[in-house]
Write an enzyme that holds these catalytic residues in place. Structure first.
Site, PDB file in Angstrom:
ATOM      1  N   ASP A 130       0.528  -1.353   0.503  1.00 47.91           N
ATOM      2  CA  ASP A 130       0.335   0.408   0.050  1.00 47.91           C
ATOM      3  C   ASP A 130       1.216   1.104  -0.218  1.00 47.91           C
ATOM      4  O   ASP A 130       1.632   1.391   1.228  1.00 47.91           O
ATOM      5  CB  ASP A 130      -0.970   0.119   1.331  1.00 47.91           C
ATOM      6  CG  ASP A 130      -1.501   0.873   1.309  1.00 47.91           C
ATOM      7  OD1 ASP A 130      -2.130   2.026   0.187  1.00 47.91           O
ATOM      8  OD2 ASP A 130      -2.249   1.131   2.753  1.00 47.91           O
ATOM      9  N   ASN A 164      -0.611   5.105  -0.478  1.00 47.16           N
ATOM     10  CA  ASN A 164      -0.774   5.533  -0.496  1.00 47.16           C
ATOM     11  C   ASN A 164      -1.793   5.870   1.587  1.00 47.16           C
ATOM     12  O   ASN A 164      -2.656   7.323   1.673  1.00 47.16           O
ATOM     13  CB  ASN A 164      -1.816   5.558  -0.991  1.00 47.16           C
ATOM     14  CG  ASN A 164      -3.473   5.439  -1.189  1.00 47.16           C
ATOM     15  OD1 ASN A 164      -3.608   4.253  -0.283  1.00 47.16           O
ATOM     16  ND2 ASN A 164      -4.000   5.518  -1.816  1.00 47.16           N
ATOM     17  N   ASP A 214      -3.954   3.770   2.591  1.00 45.47           N
ATOM     18  CA  ASP A 214      -5.475   3.256   2.917  1.00 45.47           C
ATOM     19  C   ASP A 214      -5.839   1.788   3.553  1.00 45.47           C
ATOM     20  O   ASP A 214      -6.949   1.642   3.154  1.00 45.47           O
ATOM     21  CB  ASP A 214      -6.562   3.805   1.018  1.00 45.47           C
ATOM     22  CG  ASP A 214      -6.214   3.121   0.414  1.00 45.47           C
ATOM     23  OD1 ASP A 214      -5.118   2.417  -0.107  1.00 45.47           O
ATOM     24  OD2 ASP A 214      -6.700   3.395  -1.239  1.00 45.47           O
ATOM     25  N   ASP A 236      -3.746  -9.142 -16.613  1.00 46.39           N
ATOM     26  CA  ASP A 236      -4.519 -10.426 -16.680  1.00 46.39           C
ATOM     27  C   ASP A 236      -6.083 -10.036 -17.888  1.00 46.39           C
ATOM     28  O   ASP A 236      -6.038  -9.428 -17.584  1.00 46.39           O
ATOM     29  CB  ASP A 236      -5.410 -10.481 -15.302  1.00 46.39           C
ATOM     30  CG  ASP A 236      -5.565 -11.859 -14.901  1.00 46.39           C
ATOM     31  OD1 ASP A 236      -6.285 -12.651 -15.616  1.00 46.39           O
ATOM     32  OD2 ASP A 236      -4.704 -12.786 -13.876  1.00 46.39           O
ATOM     33  N   ASP A 275      -7.469 -15.404 -18.567  1.00 48.24           N
ATOM     34  CA  ASP A 275      -8.484 -16.500 -16.740  1.00 48.24           C
ATOM     35  C   ASP A 275      -8.918 -16.976 -17.811  1.00 48.24           C
ATOM     36  O   ASP A 275      -9.691 -16.607 -18.662  1.00 48.24           O
ATOM     37  CB  ASP A 275      -9.096 -15.183 -16.481  1.00 48.24           C
ATOM     38  CG  ASP A 275      -9.830 -15.552 -15.154  1.00 48.24           C
ATOM     39  OD1 ASP A 275      -9.074 -15.563 -14.514  1.00 48.24           O
ATOM     40  OD2 ASP A 275     -11.093 -15.613 -15.568  1.00 48.24           O
ATOM     41  N   GLU A 333      -4.949 -19.640 -18.607  1.00 47.92           N
ATOM     42  CA  GLU A 333      -5.111 -20.772 -17.641  1.00 47.92           C
ATOM     43  C   GLU A 333      -5.892 -21.566 -17.828  1.00 47.92           C
ATOM     44  O   GLU A 333      -7.252 -21.666 -18.655  1.00 47.92           O
ATOM     45  CB  GLU A 333      -5.870 -19.925 -16.630  1.00 47.92           C
ATOM     46  CG  GLU A 333      -6.070 -20.305 -15.478  1.00 47.92           C
ATOM     47  CD  GLU A 333      -7.255 -19.979 -14.148  1.00 47.92           C
ATOM     48  OE1 GLU A 333      -6.828 -20.215 -12.986  1.00 47.92           O
ATOM     49  OE2 GLU A 333      -8.062 -19.388 -14.948  1.00 47.92           O
ATOM     50  N   HIS A 375      -2.160 -16.771  -6.116  1.00 46.19           N
ATOM     51  CA  HIS A 375      -3.613 -16.409  -5.857  1.00 46.19           C
ATOM     52  C   HIS A 375      -4.856 -17.020  -5.099  1.00 46.19           C
ATOM     53  O   HIS A 375      -6.057 -16.986  -4.502  1.00 46.19           O
ATOM     54  CB  HIS A 375      -4.184 -15.166  -6.079  1.00 46.19           C
ATOM     55  CG  HIS A 375      -4.442 -15.439  -7.718  1.00 46.19           C
ATOM     56  ND1 HIS A 375      -3.921 -15.431  -8.578  1.00 46.19           N
ATOM     57  CD2 HIS A 375      -5.556 -15.218  -8.326  1.00 46.19           C
ATOM     58  CE1 HIS A 375      -4.999 -15.219  -9.376  1.00 46.19           C
ATOM     59  NE2 HIS A 375      -5.812 -15.085  -9.540  1.00 46.19           N
ATOM     60  N   ASP A 376      -4.764 -18.296  -6.118  1.00 46.41           N
ATOM     61  CA  ASP A 376      -5.356 -19.328  -6.091  1.00 46.41           C
ATOM     62  C   ASP A 376      -5.429 -20.275  -5.494  1.00 46.41           C
ATOM     63  O   ASP A 376      -5.799 -21.418  -5.187  1.00 46.41           O
ATOM     64  CB  ASP A 376      -5.645 -19.802  -7.421  1.00 46.41           C
ATOM     65  CG  ASP A 376      -6.638 -18.373  -8.211  1.00 46.41           C
ATOM     66  OD1 ASP A 376      -6.983 -17.490  -7.538  1.00 46.41           O
ATOM     67  OD2 ASP A 376      -6.559 -18.421  -9.364  1.00 46.41           O
TER      68      ASP A 376
HETATM   69  C1  NOJ Z   1      -9.058 -17.675 -12.080  1.00 49.69           C
HETATM   70  C2  NOJ Z   1      -8.416 -16.508 -11.405  1.00 49.69           C
HETATM   71  O1  NOJ Z   1      -6.882 -16.705 -11.230  1.00 49.69           O
HETATM   72  C3  NOJ Z   1      -8.707 -16.800 -10.308  1.00 49.69           C
HETATM   73  O2  NOJ Z   1      -8.703 -16.034  -8.581  1.00 49.69           O
HETATM   74  C4  NOJ Z   1     -10.990 -15.848 -10.311  1.00 49.69           C
HETATM   75  O3  NOJ Z   1     -11.637 -16.328  -9.563  1.00 49.69           O
HETATM   76  C5  NOJ Z   1     -11.402 -17.414 -11.290  1.00 49.69           C
HETATM   77  N1  NOJ Z   1     -10.700 -17.237 -12.733  1.00 49.69           N
HETATM   78  C6  NOJ Z   1     -12.394 -16.476 -11.913  1.00 49.69           C
HETATM   79  O4  NOJ Z   1     -11.894 -15.276 -12.715  1.00 49.69           O
END
Ligand code: NOJ
Length: 554
Positions: free
Chosen positions: A22, A24, A26, A99, A200, A254, A327-328
């Site tokens: 972050d 700034n 917030d 993305d 994605d 992906e 992140h998944d």
């Molecule tokens: C794959 C992304 O990596 C994930 O974070 C997202 O929730 C789903 N696709 C839907 O966009």
């Protein structure tokens, strides 16, 4: 334009912006924060950055629900901040990939708002169906995130399809106007100077005609009819021909549930291959079935089979995308390594994948060994999928069991703010962070690891630098040894004049290791290790918990 395939020499860093830094105050990560950290990213040896979505979004799926594809969310600093980051990355010799999320939009996107009112030309931008007799749903498909894949829209008086959250309606890619919109988006960002896209769930964009029912299957019913759907290759070729071929850029798809055979249909290196790299999920399933939520004991043999499968099947035909985290998925040390041996197992896992053939990606915080979090209160979870899982799935289990399931399976484990220092809020923000900061930040943080020559952070730097100086890592063949071992992952990379042997122990106690005969450890150079005592006796050694050694011959 001739494909340069520059990504083959690169290592990428993934930024999930809300939790990176972050700038700034917030409480939300932003591009000002990224700007501050560009030198840090470069210092890791990175050649490129993949940004998870930065676009304006209501944020129900943390940016994967986009309401405007041609802007940057003001919460992240808007377009001006993005241009600075793009220039700053380029000035440091780093590429930037965005993305591209076009399987679905946010329901707050103007297209959806107009589509539900049947305003032309948007009427058929989404997948609308009337109710079946008795008000029944159009088919039996499930949403990946929230119940059934259909939501009734009272404005239009029809159901719309949402394979993900209710607020993420699926686009109708069969409509040529939608494909033109996608091309406009691609050109917009490429003209601005970005170097490519991570696409994605792109393998979901073509749905089977008639949207037939799927058979009863416990996970993601319907997926058979939209993953690698009937017109997927046609659409991806169209994007390639009309857009990508005119730019010097890379694409990475992906692809949930993709076999190597299927992957080659997209990424086999030919003049007209549709995609350059593929994010497969197989190597992320060594401790689960299909999805992180169906947790199983970690199986090294399963992991090795999948790693070698991708190395062998793509060899000479296509290029691997290598990763341990994004992140998944929950954090890798908590899954395939050991929190008790955090640094040791973090280093071992790093070497286990960084010397494979392909382009590695490192997810923010992975390089300092961030681990999962174990909240006692399920209410602390933010992720739409996690919250649904807790509230609706496995209801027969005790609330304690259901919470434990989240600890092992939730995507939120990888989404806590990056631990920059031992200052308040782990140095992530001077304000109140939008999300819980893992309390282990006093022990695990970047500032401390900068000072420690033996830290995981320094190990990542060293391993990445080595990768780049040794041609065998880019070009060599791959050979696995001790395939049946439940303790070691051992692989060699070989060219005519150079050899590398990577020895990884996945055991949490000392175990004896004997090198394959053709590799004389005493004559090799030990170029990377995570323990100080590196004696060799009778071409072997007693491997300490999660020990890794990388030997080199030339
Ligand atoms: C794959 C992304 O990596 C994930 O974070 C997202 O929730 C789903 N696709 C839907 O966009």
């Amino acid at each position: 334009m001739e494909r340069k395939r520059w990504y083959k020499d690169m290592v990428f860093y993934q930024i999930w912006p809300r939790s990176f830094k972050d700038g700034n105050g917030d409480g939300v990560g932003d591009l000002l924060g990224v700007l501050e950290k560009l030198d840090y990213i470069k210092s890791l040896g990175m050649d490129g950055i993949w940004f998870s979505p930065l676009y304006p979004s209501p944020g129900i799926d943390c940016g994967y629900d986009i309401s405007d594809y041609m802007d940057i969310d003001p919460a992240y600093g808007g377009m001006e901040a993005f241009k600075k980051v793009l220039d700053g990355a380029h000035a440091r010799g780093m590429k930037v990939i965005m993305d591209l999320v076009v399987n679905h939009t946010s329901d707050e996107h103007e297209w959806f708002q107009k589509s539900r009112q049947r305003i032309e030309p948007y009427t058929d931008y989404y997948i609308w169906r009337p109710a079946k007799p008795g008000g029944k749903l159009p088919n039996n498909w499930d949403s990946m995130f929230e119940g059934k894949a259909w939501e009734w829209d009272p404005v239009r008086g029809e159901y719309y399809l949402h394979v993900f959250a209710i607020k993420q309606p699926d686009l109708n890619m069969d409509n040529p106007l939608v494909r033109e919109e996608v091309k406009k988006i691609l050109r917009f960002w490429l003209d601005l100077g970005v170097d490519g896209f991570r696409e994605d769930v792109i393998t979901f964009i073509s749905k089977k005609e008639g949207l037939p029912n799927d058979y009863i299957f416990p996970v993601s019913r319907g997926i058979r009819h939209y993953n690698h759907g009937p017109r997927i290759h046609e659409y991806l070729s169209e994007f390639r021909r009309d857009v990508f071929d005119h730019y010097d850029c890379m694409t990475m798809a992906e692809a949930p549930l993709v076999s190597t055979k299927r992957a080659l249909e997209y990424i086999e290196e030919k003049e007209d291959s549709e995609i350059d790299l593929m994010i497969q999920f197989e190597t992320m399933c060594a401790d689960c079935l299909f999805t992180d939520y169906i947790h199983t004991p970690f199986s090294l043999r399963k992991l090795k089979r999948t790693w070698s499968n991708w190395q062998n099947k793509l060899d000479g035909k296509a290029w691997n995308m290598l990763y341990l985290e994004n992140h998944d998925h929950p954090r890798i040390i908590s899954r395939y390594g050991s929190e008790k041996f955090c640094t040791e197992s973090g280093k071992m896992l790093a070497a286990a994948y960084l010397f494979q053939k392909g382009t590695p990606f490192v997810y923010q915080g992975q390089e300092i060994g961030m681990t999962n979090w174990y909240p006692a209160d399920p209410e602390l979870y933010e992720d739409v999928q996690t919250r649904w899982q807790y509230a609706h799935n496995a209801l027969h289990k005790s609330s304690e069991k259901r919470l434990q399931r989240l600890w092992y399976g939730s995507r939120d484990s990888a989404r806590t703010p990056v631990q920059w220092s031992d200052a308040e809020n782990a140095g992530f923000s001077t304000g109140t962070p939008w999300f819980y900061v893992n309390e282990n930040y006093r022990a695990i943080n970047a500032a401390q690891q900068e000072q420690d020559p033996d830290s995981l952070l320094q190990f990542y730097r060293k391993a990445i630098a080595l990768r780049k100086t040794l041609p065998v890592v880019r070009d060599g063949g791959y050979r696995e040894f001790k395939k049946l071992s439940g303790k070691f992952y051992v692989y060699a990379r070989e060219t005519a004049g150079e050899k590398l042997l990577v020895i990884c122990s996945f055991a949490d106690r000392p175990v004896n290791f004997k090198a394959p005969k053709e590799f004389d450890l005493a004559s090799g150079a030990l170029i990377l290790a995570n323990y100080k005592d590196t004696d060799v006796q009778k071409n072997g050694f007693t491997a300490q918990p999660y020990e890794v050694r990388v030997y080199h011959w030339k």
